[in-house]
Design an enzyme around this catalytic site. Structure first.
Site, PDB file in Angstrom:
ATOM      1  N   HIS A  86       0.867  -1.191   0.000  1.00 12.04           N
ATOM      2  CA  HIS A  86       0.000   0.000   0.000  1.00 12.04           C
ATOM      3  C   HIS A  86       0.900   1.236   0.000  1.00 12.04           C
ATOM      4  O   HIS A  86       1.958   1.236   0.640  1.00 12.04           O
ATOM      5  CB  HIS A  86      -0.911  -0.005   1.239  1.00 12.04           C
ATOM      6  CG  HIS A  86      -1.977   1.044   1.178  1.00 12.04           C
ATOM      7  ND1 HIS A  86      -1.724   2.356   1.452  1.00 12.04           N
ATOM      8  CD2 HIS A  86      -3.289   0.987   0.832  1.00 12.04           C
ATOM      9  CE1 HIS A  86      -2.852   3.060   1.294  1.00 12.04           C
ATOM     10  NE2 HIS A  86      -3.810   2.244   0.922  1.00 12.04           N
ATOM     11  N   GLU A 150      -3.977   1.667  -7.627  1.00 10.94           N
ATOM     12  CA  GLU A 150      -4.361   2.777  -6.756  1.00 10.94           C
ATOM     13  C   GLU A 150      -3.482   3.984  -7.053  1.00 10.94           C
ATOM     14  O   GLU A 150      -2.352   4.061  -6.532  1.00 10.94           O
ATOM     15  CB  GLU A 150      -4.136   2.402  -5.286  1.00 10.94           C
ATOM     16  CG  GLU A 150      -5.078   1.383  -4.738  1.00 10.94           C
ATOM     17  CD  GLU A 150      -5.292   1.618  -3.252  1.00 10.94           C
ATOM     18  OE1 GLU A 150      -6.419   1.893  -2.866  1.00 10.94           O
ATOM     19  OE2 GLU A 150      -4.326   1.562  -2.487  1.00 10.94           O
TER      20      GLU A 150
HETATM   21  P1  PGA Z   1      -9.884   5.732  -0.127  1.00 10.62           P
HETATM   22  O1  PGA Z   1      -8.588   4.913   0.281  1.00 10.62           O
HETATM   23  O2  PGA Z   1     -10.967   4.739  -0.475  1.00 10.62           O
HETATM   24  O3  PGA Z   1     -10.188   6.502   1.101  1.00 10.62           O
HETATM   25  O4  PGA Z   1      -9.521   6.606  -1.272  1.00 10.62           O
HETATM   26  C1  PGA Z   1      -8.104   3.887  -0.499  1.00 10.62           C
HETATM   27  C2  PGA Z   1      -6.907   3.297   0.172  1.00 10.62           C
HETATM   28  O5  PGA Z   1      -6.530   3.689   1.254  1.00 10.62           O
HETATM   29  O6  PGA Z   1      -6.269   2.414  -0.390  1.00 10.62           O
END
Ligand code: PGA
Length: 224
Positions: A86, A150
């Site tokens: 992440h 992401e």
């Molecule tokens: P979010 O976070 O849904 O708040 O944008 C995604 C994440 O932390 O991976």
């Protein structure tokens, strides 16, 4: 529709809120994967109807690593998935692509499905960054791998790429692996964009807001 909905709680919850959340989540019939903080993993494994994942895992297997939790320990309490790479962990713990590869291997050796996050920071070339982040893992010969695209700039900001940009990256990731794997999107997923995202992905990842059961209910209403 068998799309994965990964709920990344981060540090959410006081002990008192936990049981109500689990019981209400159990009443929703969707393919959730729940990632509670380490302190609540065992409770979720015992009480929650969905597969449970950890938010990270150690790259080590031997005993001499203070503060670390191994893939084997996670497997032993019933954890099925582990989030790896992440952007918050890459940044806050200086995790490198080599660390991430080692974690992926440890997960697979212990029958834990790694959920690997990749994505660019604002202004970076998306495909260049993702190519680099996948370089050490794309040859792993397993279909038990999940990758989440992401964009770092979309996490928790309400900002969001165009659907066609997401589509291009999702296809690029799918084509990078020998085996067919699940590819998800994460970053400011909400009830207005979830249906469109699920048309071009195998699922989504939601951050802190996923610890709010009303938010989760509103989200899944859109994909009934
Ligand atoms: P979010 O976070 O849904 O708040 O944008 C995604 C994440 O932390 O991976």
């Amino acid at each position: 529709m068998n799309k994965l909905i990964v709920l990344n709680h981060k540090m959410a919850f006081s002990y008192d809120d936990l049981y109500k959340y689990i019981s209400e989540l159990n009443d929703i019939n969707k393919s959730f994967v729940v990632l509670p903080s380490y302190t609540y993993l065992k409770e979720f494994c015992m009480l929650c109807n969905y597969p449970i994942g950890s938010q990270n895992v150690s790259k080590f297997m031997d005993n001499n690593h203070t503060s670390q939790i191994s893939a084997l320990q996670l497997k032993n309490i019933g954890v099925n998935y582990a989030l790896i790479g992440h952007s918050e962990c890459r940044k806050e713990f200086n995790e490198t692509n080599i660390d991430i590869k080692q974690k992926v291997v440890k997960c697979l050796e212990n029958n834990i499905i790694p959920i690997i996050c990749v994505g660019e920071k604002k202004g970076e070339d998306v495909i260049f960054v993702i190519e680099e982040q996948l370089n050490l893992i794309k040859d792993i010969d397993s279909s038990n791998i999940v990758v989440v695209y992401e964009p770092v700039w979309a996490i928790g900001t309400g900002e969001f790429p165009l659907m066609k940009e997401i589509d291009t990256v999702i296809k690029y990731i799918r084509n990078s692996f020998k085996k067919s794997i699940k590819v998800l999107y994460g970053g400011s997923v909400n009830k207005d964009n979830i249906a469109d995202i699920l048309m071009i992905t195998d699922g989504i990842l939601v951050g802190s807001k996923s610890a709010n059961i009303s938010f989760v209910k509103d989200l899944v209403k859109e994909i009934e």
